[in-house]
Design a protein around this motif. Sequence first.
Motif, PDB file in Angstrom:
ATOM      1  N   SER A 187      -6.582  -8.768   0.581  1.00  0.00           N
ATOM      2  CA  SER A 187      -5.800  -7.567   0.264  1.00  0.00           C
ATOM      3  C   SER A 187      -6.201  -6.466   1.223  1.00  0.00           C
ATOM      4  CB  SER A 187      -6.016  -7.139  -1.197  1.00  0.00           C
ATOM      5  OG  SER A 187      -7.382  -6.869  -1.440  1.00  0.00           O
ATOM      6  N   ASN A 227      -1.681  -7.890  -1.937  1.00  0.00           N
ATOM      7  CA  ASN A 227      -1.600  -6.590  -2.587  1.00  0.00           C
ATOM      8  C   ASN A 227      -2.326  -5.552  -1.751  1.00  0.00           C
ATOM      9  OD1 ASN A 227      -0.109  -7.370  -4.876  1.00  0.00           O
ATOM     10  ND2 ASN A 227      -1.958  -8.158  -5.858  1.00  0.00           N
ATOM     11  N   GLY A 267       3.409  -9.254  -2.491  1.00  0.00           N
ATOM     12  CA  GLY A 267       2.431  -8.266  -2.915  1.00  0.00           C
ATOM     13  C   GLY A 267       3.085  -6.935  -3.208  1.00  0.00           C
ATOM     14  N   ASN A 270      -0.970  -1.900  -5.746  1.00  0.00           N
ATOM     15  CA  ASN A 270      -1.562  -2.002  -7.077  1.00  0.00           C
ATOM     16  C   ASN A 270      -2.068  -0.666  -7.584  1.00  0.00           C
ATOM     17  OD1 ASN A 270      -1.208  -4.611  -7.868  1.00  0.00           O
ATOM     18  ND2 ASN A 270      -3.246  -5.327  -7.296  1.00  0.00           N
ATOM     19  N   ARG A 415      -6.949  -7.466  -8.812  1.00  0.00           N
ATOM     20  CA  ARG A 415      -5.598  -7.515  -9.401  1.00  0.00           C
ATOM     21  C   ARG A 415      -5.519  -6.723 -10.699  1.00  0.00           C
ATOM     22  NH1 ARG A 415      -2.269 -11.416  -7.293  1.00  0.00           N
ATOM     23  NH2 ARG A 415      -1.106 -11.462  -9.252  1.00  0.00           N
TER      24      ARG A 415
END
Length: 465
Positions: A187, A227, A267, A270, A415
């Motif tokens: 990520s 993400n 993705g 987040n 996540r």
Amino acid sequence: MAIQTSPNANILDPEVMQDVAQGNLRITPEQAAQLYHEMPLPELGRWADARCRALHGNHLRTYIIDRNIDYTNICTARCTFCAFRRDGHEEDAYTLSYDELLQKVQEIVDIGGTQILMQGGMNPELPLEWYTDLLLLLREKYPQVHVHAFSPPEVIEFIHFFDTPGNTVEDKIRFVLQQLKEAGLQSIPGGGGEIFAPAVREKIGLGKCNAEVWLTVMRVAHELGMNTSATMMFGHIEGINDRIHHMDLVRTWQERSINDFGLQDGGRYNAFISWPFQPDNTALGRVKEWGTAKGDDLENPFPGDTVAKLDGCGTKSEHPEFGRRLRLAGSSSYLRTQALSRLFLDNVYSIGSSWVTMGPAIGQTALFYGANDMGSVMLEENVVSAAGTTWCLDEAKLCKMIREAGFTPAVRDNRYDILRIHDGDESPDKKITDWSVLSKQRLYSHTEDCNTTEDCNTVELTIDQ
């Protein structure tokens, strides 16, 4: 499907705000500006808290155990807000060896860490293979550790340094990110976001990619299934409308990623984390604060507000003192900006508290102004501390702060899945009998040796980007 807007609705009406808090109505940039300027801070905080509770419930507030590894401070950019960068010839310029990097990872694994946040300066002496070999080595040695690394400005410099194949910037970004992902990158942090408005960015981020390119890096990462997070650094030369424009671009590009890649395991952003500029030891920090120079008239708007437009089209020519005056952000401005981000960014899951810049008390208060996450514990910090901010909280203190705010602390992963809930007597804060011992802990920098530095059993917090 995007949440509907109602541009003509009175955004100060409690019934309208109830729709916003429940996720049934999207705030327009114009309404966001009205909220910022006209809604009392406690009321804005209550609505942000209501939105946070609608998304995250009434009980759990989270943190992560990771480590911020700054692998080099050698950098080609000339950001005026940075006290960390070096040209390379200075005595304190550095690039960590693989062995040093692995030792840092081992130290966070030893205290139960699940992630490293790895960023650095834009160092032209490091080939792409240096990064891919490092990622392969990390995956081999620590397969359980999530690698959250290389912000968009770093990715763009990889393109410039390595003569990357591709017909467009997007093609070149895709090539680099594919190489890094295949080697072990999982990520991407949101470093280098600063403020997207061109007039501001061109003043404070010399040598750093523009907003379009920054956002494109993240979009390609989403396309590849990674993400990311988004960040904003405010409280310098920008106007309030610049902050809103910045959030609007994050929300718009997030919408595109969800629509285009959401059904293909794509993705997304987040999290969003914002923090005030830290002025100490920086070139930008030497700029005079608005109202302190001869001729400044506080009855007139701050130069940044004169230039700032909600669509980002303001130009430096609109005020002769633009870029020559600062408006630093205090606690109220920070909490107001964070609360607004929670209400405005209806398609971003997490809002992070920035206690590393604001201190533990305001960081804890931020949990009532839309934040659901406290970032990470801190073992080492180099970038923000270079600008004079050196708050240190370990896991027990983070848990204590969350619990004293009325929530149950919980450990998460990248996540935002919950790994552990600290609701029993074995919780880190419940096991402490003498808090005065923890108050002696200190940060250490990459140059310090814990074999020779007293009281080095610190645990690290990062601004989790």
